[in-house]
Design an enzyme around this catalytic site. Structure first.
Site, PDB file in Angstrom:
ATOM      1  CB  CYS A 137      -0.842   0.066   1.271  1.00  9.25           C
ATOM      2  SG  CYS A 137      -1.904  -1.325   1.513  1.00  9.25           S
ATOM      3  N   GLY A 250       2.128 -16.174  -7.596  1.00  9.33           N
ATOM      4  CA  GLY A 250       2.169 -15.398  -8.826  1.00  9.33           C
ATOM      5  C   GLY A 250       1.912 -16.320 -10.002  1.00  9.33           C
TER       6      GLY A 250
END
Lengths: 318, 263
Positions: A137, A250
């Site tokens: 973030c 991923g």
């Protein structure tokens, strides 16, 4: 080398002091936060499921459009739409008791204090065995720089959270950096019990018919098989830099994909986008890892960890 | 398994699948999530057009790689479908009057709805519009069910010249209006029905990510307190005063009165 019977293979793994029944974790953002688990698929096949990140305040999230299917991937910018910790504790947390596997709580924040506050309130919830920090973030205390882009910021968050919680803490790192190793080391030095990587890869798409960015947020995060080689390399490099367990993720869709991460040095793997294509993917991957150990005459999946990586710094198991 | 495939208008395709369980369970406005071979990370969601016997069909525009692949797949190809997904429309009492308003491919939910309304003895009027005659699809199939279908086109090449909304002025108000089509048409229809205090249900379209309610990628703004909204509290620093609802999971059908068009 003799092939062993599957029943004789130990499928378990450890994240800090928490043992998981297998290597396969549901990545954050693909099973909501509690009340809706198990409606579409049986989450018990997972060693753990990670909740969608919870923030201190409620968030409406980004405007639309938020997603765009991309080649072998999904480009998304949801913007952490969520209820905030108060509403989560009142409405979602009671349902965690019903989840048929271990739960990893995911925390997102825009300041070190927010991370620490939310993580402290997640500590001790039913079935929760670890806390993952979404340090990708923007940090409002550092002009919006992404926490995970900076070793000191990453360490600050980990240290503040470790001071407030008893559960193992996982730092989820971003691939959007020149070198992930110093950041992984900073997380480890600050006391992280594990790291997970990679978060989504930054990207964008342009709607050529309208001559404007496709996503309302302009940029987004790319997930899915398109990012798998980027993720395997990040795990490979991080596994040479830290001794703590690594959760690799991923673009994993199959057992073979997951095995790449384990051989690179991941002590667990997480599956995100592939759940949307195949709701049974967890069992498929967990079984395939056991088969891979059996084929190699190993008695545990753990013994596979890092075995393709000559500079693997983690703990080897035989 | 793909049972048929037909180009029904330039760039518009109707593809059939053998899917007995879905065909037996499907209700109007529901969709299937189609897994495609190759380099696609998520399923392709498409609204179900017809369902008869063991077969369902989807009607769609060839738009990107995923729709192109489906449009050009061979008959007999095995396909993995999840569905039927999503909610459906409210069916009014016997003898009620309903108006269906469809723009272009917005016709998709209305074969199943039309069939259901006929079976429920609801007097049903269908207004189907498109930019031009070549893009009007589905009228023949709706008429084959026994529905009364009025056509209109922006350029007057078929039916009445004008929009589907103009056609609403020509008749007394219905007990319920159903709408599906392009956003501008739905916004106008929705506002008009809400202003006239006429019940109206809209099937919404957005780009889906997961098609299972977990990624929050396909949201539409709804009024705070709407039962299909997230129910999350308002953020302190947030100026936008509405909630978001997931079209794939909470929709696709919304009461027009719950939708927020100014967001």
């Amino acid at each position: 080398m003799t092939e062993l019977a599957r029943e004789r293979i130990d499928p378990t793994t450890r994240i800090g002091k928490s043992e998981l029944k297998n290597f396969v974790i549901a990545a954050s953002g693909c099973y909501n936060r509690g009340a809706e688990f198990g409606r579409v698929t049986d989450v018990s096949a997972y060693g753990a499921i990670t909740l969608k990140s919870v923030t201190l305040q409620p968030r409406l999230g980004n405007g639309m459009p938020r997603v765009l299917p991309a080649p072998a991937g999904l480009l998304n910018a949801i913007g952490l739409q969520g209820p905030g910790i108060e509403h989560f504790l009142a409405h979602d947390a009671p349902h965690l008791r019903e989840v048929q596997t271990a739960v990893i709580a995911s925390v997102a924040g825009f300041s070190v204090a927010e991370f620490a506050e939310v993580a402290a309130r997640m500590d001790g919830l039913p079935n929760v065995v670890a806390i993952e920090l979404d340090v990708s973030c923007p940090n409002v205390d550092r002009e919006g720089e992404c926490f995970a882009a900076n070793p000191e910021s990453t360490a600050d968050v980990v240290r503040a959270v470790k001071a407030r919680v008893r559960l193992p803490v996982i730092a989820k790192l971003t691939p959007n950096v020149t070198d992930v190793k110093p950041i992984a080391r900073a997380a480890e030095s600050a006391g992280a019990d594990a790291i997970s990587l990679i978060n989504a890869v930054r990207g964008m798409a342009i709607d050529v018919a309208r001559s404007q960015p496709w996503l309302a947020n302009v940029s987004g995060g790319l997930t899915g098989p398109a990012i798998r080689p980027i993720a395997v390399l990040a795990v490979w490099e991080a596994a040479q830099a830290v001794r703590i367990p690594i959760i690799g993720m991923g673009g994993i869709e199959t057992g073979r994909d997951a095995l790449e991460f384990v051989l690179a040095g991941a002590s667990a793997v997480a599956i995100g986008t592939a759940n949307f294509r195949n709701p049974d993917v967890a069992a498929l991957v967990a079984d395939a890892l056991v088969d891979a150990a059996a084929e190699r005459g190993l008695t545990s999946v753990r013994a596979l960890v890092g075995s393709a990586n000559p500079s693997f710094a983690g703990e080897r198991s035989h | 398994m793909i049972t048929r495939r037909e180009c029904v208008a330039p760039g518009f395709w109707c593809v059939g699948f053998r899917a007995p369980r879905i065909a037996g369970a499907v209700r109007a406005a529901q969709y299937v999530a189609i897994d495609q071979p190759g380099r696609f990370a998520v399923r392709l969601p498409l609204g179900i057009w017809t369902a008869e016997g063991d077969e369902i069909t989807v009607l769609f525009r060839e738009w990107g790689e995923r729709t192109a692949q489906l449009a050009h797949s061979d008959i007999g190809t095995a396909v993995d479908l999840i569905g039927p997904l999503g909610n459906d429309f409210t069916i009014p009492a016997r003898g009620a009057r309903a108006t269906i308003v469809a723009g272009g491919l917005g016709v998709v939910p209305f074969w199943l709805l039309g069939k259901r309304l006929l079976a429920a003895d609801v007097q049903t009027r269908v207004v189907l519009g498109a930019r031009t005659a070549a893009l009007l699809v589905g009228a023949a199939e709706l008429r084959a069910l026994g529905l009364n279908v009025e056509l209109c086109t922006d350029d007057g090449t078929a039916g009445t010249r004008g929009s589907v909304l103009d056609a609403l002025d020509s008749e007394p108000p219905a007990d319920i209006v159903y709408g599906c089509g392009p956003p501008n048409m739905l916004r106008a229809l929705s506002k008009r029905c809400v202003a006239a205090n006429m019940p109206c249900e809209i099937s919404m379209e957005e780009t889906f990510g997961c098609s299972m309610g977990t990624c929050w990628g396909c949201v539409v703004p709804v009024r705070r307190g709407a039962k299909q909204g997230s129910g999350y509290p308002k953020a302190h620093a947030e100026s936008r005063d509405f909630d978001y609802s997931r079209v794939c999971f909470d929709g696709t059908v919304y009461a027009a009165a719950d939708l927020v068009w100014s967001a």
